[in-house]
Design a protein around this motif. Structure first.
Motif, mmCIF file in Angstrom:
data_model
loop_
_atom_site.group_PDB
_atom_site.id
_atom_site.type_symbol
_atom_site.label_atom_id
_atom_site.label_comp_id
_atom_site.label_asym_id
_atom_site.label_seq_id
_atom_site.Cartn_x
_atom_site.Cartn_y
_atom_site.Cartn_z
ATOM 1 N N ALA A 100 0.830 -1.208 0.000
ATOM 2 C CA ALA A 100 0.000 0.000 0.000
ATOM 3 C C ALA A 100 0.864 1.257 0.000
ATOM 4 C CB ALA A 100 -0.922 -0.013 1.212
ATOM 5 N N GLY A 101 1.928 1.272 0.815
ATOM 6 C CA GLY A 101 2.800 2.442 0.862
ATOM 7 C C GLY A 101 3.440 2.730 -0.481
ATOM 8 N N LEU A 102 3.901 1.698 -1.168
ATOM 9 C CA LEU A 102 4.505 1.867 -2.487
ATOM 10 C C LEU A 102 3.478 2.350 -3.504
ATOM 11 C CD1 LEU A 102 6.695 -1.365 -2.562
ATOM 12 C CD2 LEU A 102 7.573 0.972 -2.639
ATOM 13 N N ALA A 103 2.309 1.707 -3.507
ATOM 14 C CA ALA A 103 1.278 2.062 -4.483
ATOM 15 C C ALA A 103 0.790 3.499 -4.277
ATOM 16 C CB ALA A 103 0.108 1.087 -4.384
ATOM 17 N N ILE A 104 0.614 3.898 -3.024
ATOM 18 C CA ILE A 104 0.149 5.255 -2.739
ATOM 19 C C ILE A 104 1.219 6.277 -3.133
ATOM 20 C CG2 ILE A 104 -0.430 6.844 -0.855
ATOM 21 C CD1 ILE A 104 -1.819 4.392 0.498
ATOM 22 N N ALA A 105 2.480 5.981 -2.815
ATOM 23 C CA ALA A 105 3.557 6.894 -3.209
ATOM 24 C C ALA A 105 3.602 7.071 -4.723
ATOM 25 C CB ALA A 105 4.894 6.361 -2.699
ATOM 26 N N GLU A 106 3.428 5.992 -5.458
ATOM 27 C CA GLU A 106 3.422 6.078 -6.923
ATOM 28 C C GLU A 106 2.229 6.888 -7.410
ATOM 29 O OE1 GLU A 106 2.668 3.071 -10.605
ATOM 30 O OE2 GLU A 106 4.009 2.330 -9.024
ATOM 31 N N SER A 107 1.054 6.678 -6.781
ATOM 32 C CA SER A 107 -0.143 7.406 -7.221
ATOM 33 C C SER A 107 -0.026 8.902 -6.960
ATOM 34 C CB SER A 107 -1.389 6.847 -6.511
ATOM 35 O OG SER A 107 -1.438 7.257 -5.151
ATOM 36 N N LEU A 108 0.789 9.287 -5.975
ATOM 37 C CA LEU A 108 1.005 10.701 -5.651
ATOM 38 C C LEU A 108 2.226 11.275 -6.371
ATOM 39 C CD1 LEU A 108 0.299 10.535 -1.813
ATOM 40 C CD2 LEU A 108 -1.137 11.657 -3.524
ATOM 41 N N ASN A 109 2.794 10.490 -7.284
ATOM 42 C CA ASN A 109 3.980 10.899 -8.063
ATOM 43 C C ASN A 109 5.202 11.133 -7.185
ATOM 44 O OD1 ASN A 109 2.540 10.908 -10.576
ATOM 45 N ND2 ASN A 109 1.642 12.888 -9.990
#
Length: 479
Positions: free
Chosen positions: A326-335
């Motif tokens: 989740a942390g990785l996916a959220i960081a990617e979604s926030l650029n």
């Protein structure tokens, strides 16, 4: 009113793993938790004012969790302990109550990592003072330095019973016996992957050796049928059960104890994801109603993610792994990071998750409470203690045509109390299934209502008064 890029609700293994992963990539993180210290039940530590007890022996997962706690303290993460999320205040806005009062927190992304709570089965006397969940007794010993009694009986299903019994012994409580509703023969499916099992239950095996050394009896295929006492527990009646959990005649045994600690597995803590309107699915081998997520831990509600036990019961290692995803996916979604940075790490985490899930599913199936145990409750046994609703009230509602938890709630007021159905809702669903003959998932789940947790009316009115003052001040400035 405040704002953050990522709000994480729950500072257990999943929440900490997500917070550290996202913050190390540059995401602004606010980590919210009801307790004074991060760690959840798995990494719970005594407050600084208490002398620490002997820590549990190290294992790989616990070492990983402690490393995450260490990194958490080094990162610019906004930690908000002793903070309740009691409702929603609009789109991507959380209604909070913390040490400084009521507040609204807006977030670009929200991660729900609210963990699990213990499943209980009602029986005569189960609401007497002195009856604890396994987690409740563990919390008193570990976090408060309090002995829940002088002489205890530990019962239920699963390896946590051994761990809690050993911790009670260390705290100076005499343990009369440990009762397990299953038997070792039922555990044979776990032999298919012995290395994974040993990694998962190492602490439990060490605890069992402690119990044996202390001469604590460990009895299989036996369950609690009644707790006796006037003002508190004074004795507990137990009986032998068969493979379906049905009591065998003339097998009663009595234990003179003032403390009963028991638990029948765990249920996903899904009240907040239900309030968000996220899609849920009933999964027998994942603990029941769990929130559905995609491979990046995003729920059916855009920008709302979930990780840990709320997506299905699976233990701390699964929770840590999902938190990292989740942390990785959220960081990617926030650029905050490019896919080229996150994808290799996501692939490794998914490989680990694929190894963990089959064992978790197998353990959940083995230790699922047998249907006969739900027949222990009599008609006058309380189910919803807040609204004084009994087993008989629920059975009567089903006979009158109610077939879902929400229908029974409207007819009996069961589930309308302080706990918002967290304790009585799953019990209600099982009783409906028993009485109607329908699958338990057909009973559905209760519709959550804010406040999810009790909040003082004074705090709520104070927040309204503050808001009104701000509006009047703003109006005066305009004039």
């Amino acid at each position: 009113m405040s704002r953050t890029e990522l709000a994480i609700i729950g500072a257990g293994p999943a929440g900490i793993a997500a917070a550290v992963t996202a913050a190390e990539l540059g995401v602004q993180v606010a980590l919210l938790d009801e307790y004074a210290q991060p760690g959840g039940q798995f990494l719970r530590r005594p407050p600084p004012t208490l002398s620490p007890r002997t820590p549990p022996p190290p294992d790989r997962t616990r070492a990983e969790g402690r490393d995450l706690l260490r990194r958490l303290g080094l990162l610019p993460i906004e930690q908000r302990p002793e903070t309740q999320v009691w409702g929603l205040a609009g789109d991507m806005a959380l209604a909070l109550r913390g040490p400084d009062g009521m507040e609204t927190l807006h977030a670009d992304r929200i991660l729900v990592a609210t963990g699990a709570y213990q499943r209980l089965i009602p029986f005569p006397g189960w609401t007497l003072p002195g009856v604890f969940t396994l987690g409740g007794a563990q919390c008193l010993v570990q976090a408060q330095g309090v002995r829940p009694g002088h002489r205890a009986l530990v019962a239920g299903t699963g390896f946590l019973s051994w761990i809690v019994a050993a911790q009670l012994l260390e705290a100076g409580v005499q343990v009369a016996a440990v009762l397990e509703a299953t038997q070792p023969r039922d555990w044979l499916p776990l032999a298919q992957n012995p290395r994974a099992v040993l990694s998962r239950v190492g602490q439990a095996l060490r605890a069992r050796r402690v119990l044996r050394a202390a001469g604590v009896p460990q009895v299989f295929r036996r369950a609690v049928t009644r707790a006796l006492g006037r003002q508190a527990v004074e004795a507990v009646e137990t009986a032998e059960i068969d493979g379906r959990g049905v009591v065998r005649p003339r097998s009663t045994a009595r234990y003179e104890v003032d403390c009963l600690a028991l638990g029948y597995g765990f249920l996903p803590g899904n009240d907040l994801t239900r309030l968000f309107g996220c899609r849920h699915a009933y999964q027998f081998d994942r603990g029941g109603w769990s929130v559905t997520v995609d491979p990046r831990q995003e729920t059916s509600v855009r920008a709302v993610y979930a990780a840990g036990e709320v997506t299905g019961i699976g233990g701390a290692e699964k929770a840590i792994t999902e938190g990292k995803i989740a942390g990785l996916a959220i960081a990617e979604s926030l650029n905050a990071c490019a896919p080229s940075q996150s994808e290799p790490r996501l692939a490794l985490a998914h490989e680990r998750l694929d190894r963990l899930l089959p064992l978790s599913s197998s353990m959940n199936r083995i230790f699922q409470p047998k249907p006969g145990l739900w027949q222990l409750a009599l008609d006058d046994t309380p189910v919803c203690r807040c609204e004084e609703v009994t087993v008989g009230d629920i059975r009567a509602a089903v006979r009158d045509g109610c077939r879902t938890c929400n229908e029974v709630k409207r007819c009996t007021r069961g589930g309308m109390g302080y706990c918002q159905g967290r304790i009585c809702g799953p019990i209600m669903a099982e009783l409906i299934a028993q009485e109607s003959g329908q699958p338990v998932e057909a009973s559905g789940i209760l519709t959550p209502r804010p406040p999810l947790k009790p909040i003082p009316m004074a705090a709520l009115t104070a927040s309204f008064s503050t808001a009104e003052t701000r509006v009047r001040s703003s109006a005066a400035d305009i004039e």
